[in-house]
Design a protein around this motif. Structure first.
Motif, PDB file in Angstrom:
ATOM      1  N   ASP A 396     -55.741 -32.697  40.113  1.00 16.45           N
ATOM      2  CA  ASP A 396     -56.435 -31.263  39.605  1.00 16.45           C
ATOM      3  C   ASP A 396     -57.905 -31.553  39.020  1.00 16.45           C
ATOM      4  O   ASP A 396     -57.895 -32.812  38.259  1.00 16.45           O
ATOM      5  CB  ASP A 396     -55.732 -30.655  38.409  1.00 16.45           C
ATOM      6  N   ALA A 397     -58.755 -31.164  39.532  1.00 14.52           N
ATOM      7  CA  ALA A 397     -60.030 -31.238  38.673  1.00 14.52           C
ATOM      8  C   ALA A 397     -60.650 -30.041  37.931  1.00 14.52           C
ATOM      9  O   ALA A 397     -60.415 -28.959  38.593  1.00 14.52           O
ATOM     10  CB  ALA A 397     -61.136 -31.702  39.875  1.00 14.52           C
ATOM     11  N   LEU A 398     -61.407 -30.252  36.860  1.00 11.41           N
ATOM     12  CA  LEU A 398     -62.002 -29.130  36.238  1.00 11.41           C
ATOM     13  C   LEU A 398     -63.336 -29.454  36.079  1.00 11.41           C
ATOM     14  O   LEU A 398     -63.938 -30.532  35.753  1.00 11.41           O
ATOM     15  CB  LEU A 398     -61.283 -29.065  34.724  1.00 11.41           C
ATOM     16  N   LEU A 399     -64.063 -28.453  36.393  1.00 17.90           N
ATOM     17  CA  LEU A 399     -65.428 -28.422  36.359  1.00 17.90           C
ATOM     18  C   LEU A 399     -66.045 -27.584  35.301  1.00 17.90           C
ATOM     19  O   LEU A 399     -65.590 -26.345  35.040  1.00 17.90           O
ATOM     20  CB  LEU A 399     -66.187 -27.808  37.809  1.00 17.90           C
ATOM     21  N   ILE A 400     -66.798 -27.984  34.525  1.00 22.65           N
ATOM     22  CA  ILE A 400     -67.641 -27.384  33.296  1.00 22.65           C
ATOM     23  C   ILE A 400     -68.541 -26.508  33.521  1.00 22.65           C
ATOM     24  O   ILE A 400     -68.955 -25.322  33.290  1.00 22.65           O
ATOM     25  CB  ILE A 400     -67.750 -28.536  32.066  1.00 22.65           C
ATOM     26  N   LYS A 429     -62.961 -24.087  37.833  1.00 24.88           N
ATOM     27  CA  LYS A 429     -63.974 -24.138  37.159  1.00 24.88           C
ATOM     28  C   LYS A 429     -63.606 -23.506  35.617  1.00 24.88           C
ATOM     29  O   LYS A 429     -62.676 -22.847  35.613  1.00 24.88           O
ATOM     30  CB  LYS A 429     -65.116 -23.075  37.696  1.00 24.88           C
ATOM     31  N   VAL A 430     -64.240 -23.874  34.514  1.00 21.49           N
ATOM     32  CA  VAL A 430     -63.738 -23.196  33.537  1.00 21.49           C
ATOM     33  C   VAL A 430     -64.076 -21.852  33.318  1.00 21.49           C
ATOM     34  O   VAL A 430     -65.256 -21.189  33.733  1.00 21.49           O
ATOM     35  CB  VAL A 430     -64.516 -23.937  32.161  1.00 21.49           C
ATOM     36  N   ASN A 431     -63.216 -20.927  33.181  1.00 18.79           N
ATOM     37  CA  ASN A 431     -63.141 -19.659  33.135  1.00 18.79           C
ATOM     38  C   ASN A 431     -64.013 -18.889  32.126  1.00 18.79           C
ATOM     39  O   ASN A 431     -63.775 -18.979  31.119  1.00 18.79           O
ATOM     40  CB  ASN A 431     -61.670 -18.988  33.214  1.00 18.79           C
ATOM     41  N   GLU A 432     -65.119 -18.245  32.545  1.00 18.51           N
ATOM     42  CA  GLU A 432     -65.857 -17.560  31.320  1.00 18.51           C
ATOM     43  C   GLU A 432     -65.132 -16.591  30.498  1.00 18.51           C
ATOM     44  O   GLU A 432     -65.351 -16.567  29.324  1.00 18.51           O
ATOM     45  CB  GLU A 432     -67.116 -16.912  31.996  1.00 18.51           C
TER      46      GLU A 432
END
Lengths: 485, 254
Positions: A396-400, A429-432
């Motif tokens: 899993d990858a998270l993009l800031i 992607k970090v959810n706004e």
């Protein structure tokens, strides 16, 4: 090069329970300092046969090791950079400008009182907490090329457990060392394994006798102090039949204007029914090229687990692996990588199934912040002749930020119809809305980001020992500062 | 005694005007209900007051105890005492309710001050007992995989712990069955008191059977078009929103 002199002293008298113990404090800013150390041993700048002769002579090595090193140097020089699949940034390493061996003394001290002041201060400033002594069975603290301090609790030593640096291991336990050394990771495995084989110094040598379960973790701390330096520790851990050991390592270096190279080789051998757990929390300064080869060999019913946390460095290339050689062997890689601006974390795992009913599990989580780049590379190999093998791979990858980057290259080769594999991958992607929700509860945007990231890796962080997971959380908080706006 | 003043507020999403001149004052201890048909700007109003970045306040002002909050970031408004109970609360995987609330409270302390963990858990458990929430609840990740009712209870628990001066409750009844609705309403009633002002946004009258408001306002096309006491809600229930629309049309024509 410094002229050689016979400065080796006898080992210091063994004292009971050292009063202090190294090492966990690994906050990046706390690691960003250096002392002007006077080195008694210095192989100079650049790499040649002379460099190797110097290192070998300083260490008073047996001829076979010297030959091994020379052979490795030839391979290193002959092998191309792996830029056909890896980043071109590797070409920016200037091997002629690196210092390959720097040491103040040859024998690690058994008590902190004997450790030279500046080096002792270094480890103290790194937050070497005294209370940690409570839960460690032994500690080695490496400063540039050699261990400055090394000790093992008497109770553990009495069980026959050997925990020394590689130099001592070679000198005092050649019969065990030679049998396993370079067998899991051959010199020609890759260019950097060859480089390490040519100039290695320091690192740990551990042997756990049959049936011995080491009650507390053994820990090593690797510190780079000098500029333009290359650290090439070599670690070999052998867990004999039915034994168990947990090894932890931490790493830091100050931030210099020029690049620093860290290229280690770590070999693990878990004999029948043995268990090895290897935990890394590295927090290199962002000018360090961190090119490390780590692999374990698991015999029948043995278990090898890598828990790997990569924060910092300019470029990290590291794919811990397990060769599942015996029936019912188990291999696991749990990895967390955080790539911030100007950093590339190229990490992953290798699982080579070579016997029936072997199982492997890979769980990787990466976070890319700002222009940071995280790459996952996985290799799982199950040949057709085997049956009852299982692999599970999750990444899993998270993009800031919108300019953050992640790539995933899973290569899973499963042949035959008697084996099972599953693979899941996700990028988010970090959810706004999530960030707004947290801000509405009073957290600043930065705090909200940190919490989201800590939540993302929470299930993996819980597998770290308590002290490390607390440290990990703090490191992530630090990395996330200034990541927004 | 605190006061939240909304003065001739205009809010747009992008170029589109949604709230078009809304004025309302809420004092501590009061419960105001805003009712209105869908798409009339009720949720926009609450999110704009809370400081959501997608909503632009084009004119007017919002004052908390006489000071404008429009220049404050969402988190600063929250720390000043504004709480938004979300219609659709976000899920935060891997972060337990206990840790989340602790971080939110920690954020309210001065730098260098640390929350007292023992006192914190004592207070958390007391609030949970008060709201009749099972203690196991706090070890679950915030809203992660929660039912509609659980999400709303989680909002009420957060409100209880953060003790805001004003709570904006956005469609708190949406997606709840009658049992869940009753439980959530009980929670709000428990927290109701002289130190809390509530703005209750709802589409349906039924919520107001459980949380009886002091004032009812009807919102239509971005404004408050009618205000009254709790009976207004019953009148709306009986006559429907068309009644208000007609009245408004007549008033405009006259």
């Amino acid at each position: 090069m410094k002229p050689l002199s016979d400065t080796d002293t006898l080992p210091a008298p063994e004292l009971e329970e050292p009063a202090v113990n190294p090492v966990v404090g690994i906050d990046q800013s706390a690691g960003n300092f250096t002392y002007d150390i006077k080195y008694d041993f210095d192989a100079g700048t650049g790499l040649s046969e002379k460099t190797i002769d110097y290192i070998s002579a300083v260490k008073k090595e047996a001829p076979w090791i010297r030959d091994f090193r020379h052979e490795a140097l030839k391979k290193f020089l002959a092998m191309p950079m792996p830029t056909h699949w890896a980043t071109k940034d590797l070409e920016n390493i200037n091997f002629d400008k690196i210092r390959y061996y720097l040491a103040q003394g040859q024998k690690p001290k058994r008590t902190w009182d004997e450790v030279p002041d500046d080096i002792k201060k270094t480890f103290e400033r790194l937050g070497i907490p005294e209370q940690e002594r409570k839960y460690l069975a032994g500690v080695e603290a490496q400063f540039d090329s050699e261990a400055a301090y090394s000790n093992i609790k008497e109770a553990v030593a009495k069980q026959g457990v050997i925990f020394v640096n590689s130099t001592e291991g070679l000198r005092e336990h050649p019969e065990i060392f030679r049998k396993f050394f370079g067998k899991v990771i051959p010199t020609s495995d890759n260019k950097f394994a060859a480089l390490n084989s040519a100039v290695f110094s320091g690192g740990s040598f551990i042997y756990v006798p049959k049936g011995v379960k080491v009650s507390h973790p053994l820990q090593a701390y690797f510190r780079i102090n000098a500029e333009n330096f290359g650290q090439f520790e070599r670690t070999l851990i052998i867990a004999d039949e039915g034994s168990e050991v947990v090894y932890m390592e931490g790493c830091t270096a100050p931030k210099f204007s020029t690049a620093t190279l860290h290229s280690a080789v770590v070999e693990l051998v878990a004999l029948k029914g043995a268990k090895i757990q290897y935990i890394t929390v590295q927090n290199w300064a962002n000018n360090v090229f961190n090119l490390v080869t780590k692999r374990g060999l698991a015999h029948e019913e043995a278990e090898i687990k890598w828990i790997d946390c990569n924060i910092g460095s300019r470029l990290t290339m590291k794919y811990p692996g397990v060769v599942l050689k015996g029936r019912k062997a188990r291999g696991e890689v749990i990895s967390i990588a955080l790539a911030n601006d100007g950093q590339h974390q190229d990490t992953g795992a290798k699982m080579i199934h070579a016997a029936d009913e072997t199982t492997s599990n890979v769980v990787s989580k990466s976070i890319s912040v700002g222009q940071g780049r995280a790459t996952y590379r996985g290799q799982v190999h199950i040949p057709k002749r085997l049956k009852g093998c299982k692999n599970n791979t999750e990444c899993d990858a998270l993009l800031i930020n919108t300019n953050s980057r992640t790539d995933t290259y899973p290569a899973i080769t499963v042949r035959g119809d008697r084996n099972a594999t599953q693979h899941e991958a996700s990028v988010s992607k970090v959810n706004e809305e999530m960030i707004f929700y947290m801000q509405q509860r009073g957290l600043t945007e930065g705090q909200a980001m940190s919490l989201a990231v800590n939540g993302f890796i929470n299930d993996l962080a819980r597998q770290f020992p308590m002290e490390y997971s607390v440290e990990l959380k703090r490191l992530i908080d630090l990395e996330m500062e200034g990541s927004v706006g | 005694m605190s006061q939240l003043e909304i003065k001739d507020l205009h809010v747009a999403i992008g170029e589109k005007a949604i709230v078009k001149g809304l004025t309302l004052t809420i004092r501590s201890g009061e419960v105001h209900a805003i009712m209105g048909p869908n798409g009339t700007g009720k949720s926009t109003l609450s999110k704009a007051i809370a400081g959501h970045p997608d909503y632009t306040i084009t004119s007017g002002d919002v004052l908390l105890d006489g000071k404008s909050i429009l220049e404050l970031e969402a988190d600063e408004r929250a720390r000043a005492g504004l709480f938004l109970a979300f219609q659709y609360p976000s899920e935060i995987p891997g972060v337990s309710i206990a840790n989340f609330l602790r971080a939110a409270l920690q954020a309210r302390l001065a730098e260098g001050e640390e929350i007292d963990a023992t006192a914190y858990y004592k207070r958390l458990y007391a609030k949970m007992d008060m709201l009749k929430i099972d203690r196991k609840f706090t070890s679950r990740s915030v809203n992660d995989g929660f039912s509609g009712g659980e999400k709303k209870r989680c909002e009420i628990l957060q409100m209880a712990m953060l003790e805001p001066k004003f709570s904006l409750m956005d469609e708190t009844d949406s997606g709840l069955d009658i049992d869940a609705l009753r439980i959530v309403a009980e929670g709000v009633n428990t927290l109701r008191g002289p130190n809390l002002g509530v703005l209750l946004i709802t589409h349906y009258q039924r919520l107001l059977n459980y949380i009886v408001p002091d004032f009812v306002h009807v919102m239509y096309d971005g404004r408050i078009v009618k205000s009254g006491g709790k009976d207004l809600a019953l009148e709306l229930e009986a006559k429907g929103y068309d009644w208000v629309k007609k009245e408004l049309a007549a008033a405009t024509a006259a």
